[in-house]
Design a protein around this motif. Structure first.
Motif, PDB file in Angstrom:
ATOM      1  N   SER A  72     -10.535  -5.790  -0.876  1.00 49.90           N
ATOM      2  CA  SER A  72      -9.548  -5.723   0.063  1.00 49.90           C
ATOM      3  C   SER A  72     -10.026  -6.343   1.351  1.00 49.90           C
ATOM      4  CB  SER A  72      -8.248  -4.398  -0.191  1.00 49.90           C
ATOM      5  OG  SER A  72      -8.059  -4.330  -1.526  1.00 49.90           O
ATOM      6  N   ASP A  80      -2.019 -11.084   8.380  1.00 51.55           N
ATOM      7  CA  ASP A  80      -1.854  -9.993   7.807  1.00 51.55           C
ATOM      8  C   ASP A  80      -1.761  -8.204   8.721  1.00 51.55           C
ATOM      9  OD1 ASP A  80      -1.939 -11.102   5.486  1.00 51.55           O
ATOM     10  OD2 ASP A  80      -4.198 -10.746   5.068  1.00 51.55           O
ATOM     11  N   ARG A  89      -1.281  -5.619   6.461  1.00 53.90           N
ATOM     12  CA  ARG A  89       0.228  -6.097   5.048  1.00 53.90           C
ATOM     13  C   ARG A  89      -1.452  -6.408   4.336  1.00 53.90           C
ATOM     14  NH1 ARG A  89       2.195 -12.152   3.604  1.00 53.90           N
ATOM     15  NH2 ARG A  89       0.603 -12.248   4.750  1.00 53.90           N
ATOM     16  N   TRP A  90      -1.940  -5.632   2.991  1.00 50.35           N
ATOM     17  CA  TRP A  90      -1.977  -5.971   1.855  1.00 50.35           C
ATOM     18  C   TRP A  90      -1.743  -6.741   0.634  1.00 50.35           C
ATOM     19  CZ3 TRP A  90      -6.989  -3.533   3.227  1.00 50.35           C
ATOM     20  CH2 TRP A  90      -6.858  -3.038   4.365  1.00 50.35           C
ATOM     21  N   ARG A  91      -2.016  -8.217   0.660  1.00 53.99           N
ATOM     22  CA  ARG A  91      -1.499  -9.047  -0.716  1.00 53.99           C
ATOM     23  C   ARG A  91      -1.947  -8.435  -1.869  1.00 53.99           C
ATOM     24  NH1 ARG A  91      -1.748 -15.022   2.612  1.00 53.99           N
ATOM     25  NH2 ARG A  91      -1.779 -14.423   4.846  1.00 53.99           N
ATOM     26  N   GLU A  93      -2.151 -10.271  -4.231  1.00 53.29           N
ATOM     27  CA  GLU A  93      -2.656 -11.033  -5.460  1.00 53.29           C
ATOM     28  C   GLU A  93      -4.116 -10.400  -5.382  1.00 53.29           C
ATOM     29  OE1 GLU A  93      -2.522 -13.665  -1.563  1.00 53.29           O
ATOM     30  OE2 GLU A  93      -1.508 -12.103  -2.395  1.00 53.29           O
ATOM     31  N   HIS A  94      -4.452  -9.560  -4.040  1.00 55.11           N
ATOM     32  CA  HIS A  94      -6.110  -9.120  -4.159  1.00 55.11           C
ATOM     33  C   HIS A  94      -5.641  -7.831  -4.339  1.00 55.11           C
ATOM     34  CE1 HIS A  94      -6.660 -12.712  -1.532  1.00 55.11           C
ATOM     35  NE2 HIS A  94      -6.785 -12.854  -0.905  1.00 55.11           N
ATOM     36  N   GLN A  95      -5.170  -6.835  -4.636  1.00 55.53           N
ATOM     37  CA  GLN A  95      -4.883  -5.430  -5.313  1.00 55.53           C
ATOM     38  C   GLN A  95      -5.075  -5.231  -6.612  1.00 55.53           C
ATOM     39  OE1 GLN A  95      -4.933  -3.959  -2.242  1.00 55.53           O
ATOM     40  NE2 GLN A  95      -5.767  -5.473  -1.026  1.00 55.53           N
ATOM     41  N   GLU A 104       1.854  -5.777  -5.988  1.00 53.65           N
ATOM     42  CA  GLU A 104       2.737  -5.785  -4.829  1.00 53.65           C
ATOM     43  C   GLU A 104       1.864  -6.190  -3.132  1.00 53.65           C
ATOM     44  OE1 GLU A 104       5.941  -2.546  -4.229  1.00 53.65           O
ATOM     45  OE2 GLU A 104       6.870  -4.212  -5.429  1.00 53.65           O
ATOM     46  N   ASP A 105       2.185  -6.597  -2.340  1.00 51.34           N
ATOM     47  CA  ASP A 105       2.069  -6.469  -0.610  1.00 51.34           C
ATOM     48  C   ASP A 105       2.328  -4.878  -0.743  1.00 51.34           C
ATOM     49  OD1 ASP A 105       1.262  -8.906  -1.359  1.00 51.34           O
ATOM     50  OD2 ASP A 105       2.529  -9.687   0.330  1.00 51.34           O
ATOM     51  N   TYR A 107       1.580  -2.114   2.457  1.00 49.95           N
ATOM     52  CA  TYR A 107       1.636  -2.304   4.191  1.00 49.95           C
ATOM     53  C   TYR A 107       1.143  -0.816   4.472  1.00 49.95           C
ATOM     54  CZ  TYR A 107       4.045  -6.408   4.048  1.00 49.95           C
ATOM     55  OH  TYR A 107       5.295  -7.930   3.710  1.00 49.95           O
ATOM     56  N   GLU A 128      -3.651 -18.771   8.479  1.00 51.96           N
ATOM     57  CA  GLU A 128      -4.478 -18.096   7.854  1.00 51.96           C
ATOM     58  C   GLU A 128      -5.885 -17.653   8.160  1.00 51.96           C
ATOM     59  OE1 GLU A 128      -2.410 -17.614   4.715  1.00 51.96           O
ATOM     60  OE2 GLU A 128      -1.221 -16.505   6.658  1.00 51.96           O
TER      61      GLU A 128
END
Length: 208
Positions: A72, A80, A89-91, A93-95, A104-105, A107, A128
């Motif tokens: 992550s 983020d 923020r931990w997105r 799609e990567h979690q 989901e996202d 924090y 980004e």
């Protein structure tokens, strides 16, 4: 056993004593898997001192402070990181959520140590762009293979810095099996005083 009412023991004898097990032909149950190592504060500090690359050192700090997987952390982008609101923020799609699926996202707090480490990174970015750009191609995130290579390099440096053979061998044993996930284990165990749901939300992993 233990003291019951009026100081009397709850049981007359230990029902799981060695003598009783032998008499009944029972065996002491063994854990399903071996205890997993955690990276002590001493090893963490040594890793930072012998870090072969700034990205590795930064990842070590963020992993320990945020209780996050290296996978992550590697995929963080500068957008983020919110220095003003002090959150990361931990997105999604990567979690992985607690059921092992994409979540989901989420924090989590941006601690003072994390903020200092991020601001001290020699390569800064906005939007980004990757917080951990690949050494070979800055348009891509640093791969797990490169991070793993830095981890092994840090271990070799730690051992090389120890002159005494006996001490070096003891350190070699201490380093065995200690990887990025050992960082997260230590961070979780150090926060066991927190309510389980709070800890699960911070670590984004279910602990029972």
């Amino acid at each position: 056993l233990g003291a019951g009412e009026h100081g009397q023991p709850y049981l007359e004898a230990n029902p799981w004593s060695a003598e009783r097990r032998r008499a009944l032909g029972l065996r002491m149950p063994r854990p399903v898997r071996k205890p997993q190592p955690a990276m002590s504060q001493e090893l963490h500090q040594l890793m930072l001192e012998q870090s072969p690359d700034w990205r590795f050192g930064l990842a070590m700090i963020l992993g320990r402070e945020s209780i996050s997987r290296n996978g992550s952390i590697r995929l963080l982008k500068w957008s983020d990181i919110d220095f003003d609101r002090r959150i990361i923020r931990w997105r999604g799609e990567h979690q992985k959520d607690t059921s092992g699926k994409r979540g989901e996202d989420r924090y989590t707090p941006l601690t003072d140590e994390m903020a200092r480490a991020l601001r001290a990174a020699p390569v800064q970015g906005i939007g980004e762009t990757w917080v951990f750009p690949s050494p070979a191609d800055a348009t891509k995130p640093c791969s797990r293979f490169v991070m793993e290579g830095w981890l092994q390099a840090a271990k070799r440096r730690i051992l090389k810095a120890i002159e005494d053979a006996e001490t070096r061998e003891a350190m070699r044993v201490a380093l065995r099996g200690v990887g990025f996930h050992a960082q997260k284990r230590y961070a979780v165990r150090a926060r066991r005083h927190l309510p389980p749901k709070v800890l699960e939300a911070m670590a984004r992993t279910k602990y029972t």
